[in-house]
Design an enzyme around this catalytic site. Structure first.
Site, PDB file in Angstrom:
ATOM      1  N   SER A 148      -6.415  13.826  -0.177  1.00  0.00           N
ATOM      2  CA  SER A 148      -4.982  14.105  -0.132  1.00  0.00           C
ATOM      3  C   SER A 148      -4.690  15.218   0.882  1.00  0.00           C
ATOM      4  O   SER A 148      -4.963  15.061   2.059  1.00  0.00           O
ATOM      5  CB  SER A 148      -4.476  14.445  -1.538  1.00  0.00           C
ATOM      6  OG  SER A 148      -3.071  14.426  -1.594  1.00  0.00           O
ATOM      7  N   ASP A 224      -1.516   3.983  -5.405  1.00  0.00           N
ATOM      8  CA  ASP A 224      -1.266   5.422  -5.248  1.00  0.00           C
ATOM      9  C   ASP A 224       0.240   5.672  -5.232  1.00  0.00           C
ATOM     10  O   ASP A 224       0.959   5.128  -4.383  1.00  0.00           O
ATOM     11  CB  ASP A 224      -1.900   5.882  -3.937  1.00  0.00           C
ATOM     12  CG  ASP A 224      -1.956   7.380  -3.781  1.00  0.00           C
ATOM     13  OD1 ASP A 224      -0.970   8.055  -4.149  1.00  0.00           O
ATOM     14  OD2 ASP A 224      -2.970   7.873  -3.267  1.00  0.00           O
ATOM     15  N   HIS A 257      -4.267   7.800  -7.171  1.00  0.00           N
ATOM     16  CA  HIS A 257      -4.514   9.030  -6.407  1.00  0.00           C
ATOM     17  C   HIS A 257      -5.498   9.974  -7.105  1.00  0.00           C
ATOM     18  O   HIS A 257      -5.735  11.073  -6.633  1.00  0.00           O
ATOM     19  CB  HIS A 257      -3.174   9.746  -6.197  1.00  0.00           C
ATOM     20  CG  HIS A 257      -3.159  10.736  -5.065  1.00  0.00           C
ATOM     21  ND1 HIS A 257      -3.218  10.365  -3.736  1.00  0.00           N
ATOM     22  CD2 HIS A 257      -3.082  12.098  -5.056  1.00  0.00           C
ATOM     23  CE1 HIS A 257      -3.167  11.431  -2.966  1.00  0.00           C
ATOM     24  NE2 HIS A 257      -3.090  12.500  -3.742  1.00  0.00           N
TER      25      HIS A 257
END
Length: 278
Positions: A148, A224, A257
């Site tokens: 991320s 995600d 995620h």
């Protein structure tokens, strides 16, 4: 440097330290996994950069990487995600996406951030210098990865310094801070309103300019919840095609995620880096 944690793991050592950072002007923590091969001599090293709200322990405790690091004989260094401590600036509204836990791996130029938020220089120079000096690692065999915000950090740091790294990978990276709400918020505060100054921390822009091609792997889950608004993986795919930059970008159906996603594919990322490092 002071040791604050030690655990045996897959015949290696999972260690944690704190030290005073001159670059960040505060005390920092980091974790390092030394595989069993390190008792015989220097081993290659992978730097891991975590995402928003994380510190140096999230990856250590959730990803399950130690088993694969031990198999390949690779050390893993996990940094914190921002400067911390008394006097370190934070988001006035205590939001999770700016300030503490959200350093974005840039060197801030604006006040009050510039005094401490120099995470780019910390990851590129100060932390590796410390690790190379104090641990049995081969600083000439270094790779980098992240998730991320940390995926953004890993990609931008490697693309800006290809001579320093053998390979780079990322899980669900923020591909273009120039073109997403997180970037608009954070970089305007850390770097000011001149968007040209942001481009040096934008993976999509750096891919367009790259003269040297590193082995590059990205995994992105299709489920995600940040994919469409914040991560912009399609811009990275397009930039790679236009720039003829060879990269593996794998869309993983139904993955989100979370660290469940990372733990699922970390073995493949470790093997990818081992091919470049060993």
């Amino acid at each position: 440097m002071e040791q604050i944690g030690a655990n045996q793991s897959f015949a290696g050592q999972q260690l944690r330290y704190k030290h005073q950072s001159a670059v960040l002007n505060c005390e920092m923590t980091f974790s390092i996994y030394l595989p069993p091969q390190a008792v015989k001599g220097p081993v290659p090293v992978l730097y891991w950069l975590s995402g928003l709200t994380c510190n140096d322990e999230n990856f250590v405790q959730k990803a399950g990487a130690q088993q694969h690091a031990a198999q390949h004989g690779i050390a893993i260094v996990c940094s914190d995600t921002s400067p911390r401590g008394y006097g370190v600036a934070d988001d006035p509204e205590a939001a999770y996406d700016m300030g503490l836990g959200a350093g974005f791996y840039v060197d801030a130029t604006q006040q009050p951030w510039a005094e401490h938020y120099q995470m780019y220089s910390y990851i590129l120079d100060e932390l590796p210098a410390l690790v190379n000096r104090e641990f049995p690692v081969d600083g000439k065999r270094t790779s980098i990865s992240g998730h991320s915000m940390g995926g953004h950090g890993a990609l931008t740091i490697a693309l800006k310094n290809p001579q320093r790294f053998k390979s780079v990978s990322a899980f669900a990276p923020i591909c273009s801070p120039l073109q997403c709400p997180w970037g608009d918020k954070v970089l305007s505060h850390y770097l000011g309103d001149d968007r040209q100054a942001w481009a040096q921390y934008d993976t999509v822009e750096l891919i367009k300019q790259a003269k040297q091609h590193l082995p590059l792997l990205v995994d992105q889950g299709t489920a995600d919840n940040f994919l469409t608004e914040q991560l912009k993986i399609e811009l990275l795919v397009e930039a790679g095609q236009v720039a003829d930059y060879p990269m593996q970008i794998r869309m993983q159906p139904d993955y989100d995620h979370s660290y469940f996603f990372i733990a699922t594919f970390i073995a493949e990322h470790m093997a990818f880096h081992a091919r470049a490092l060993l």
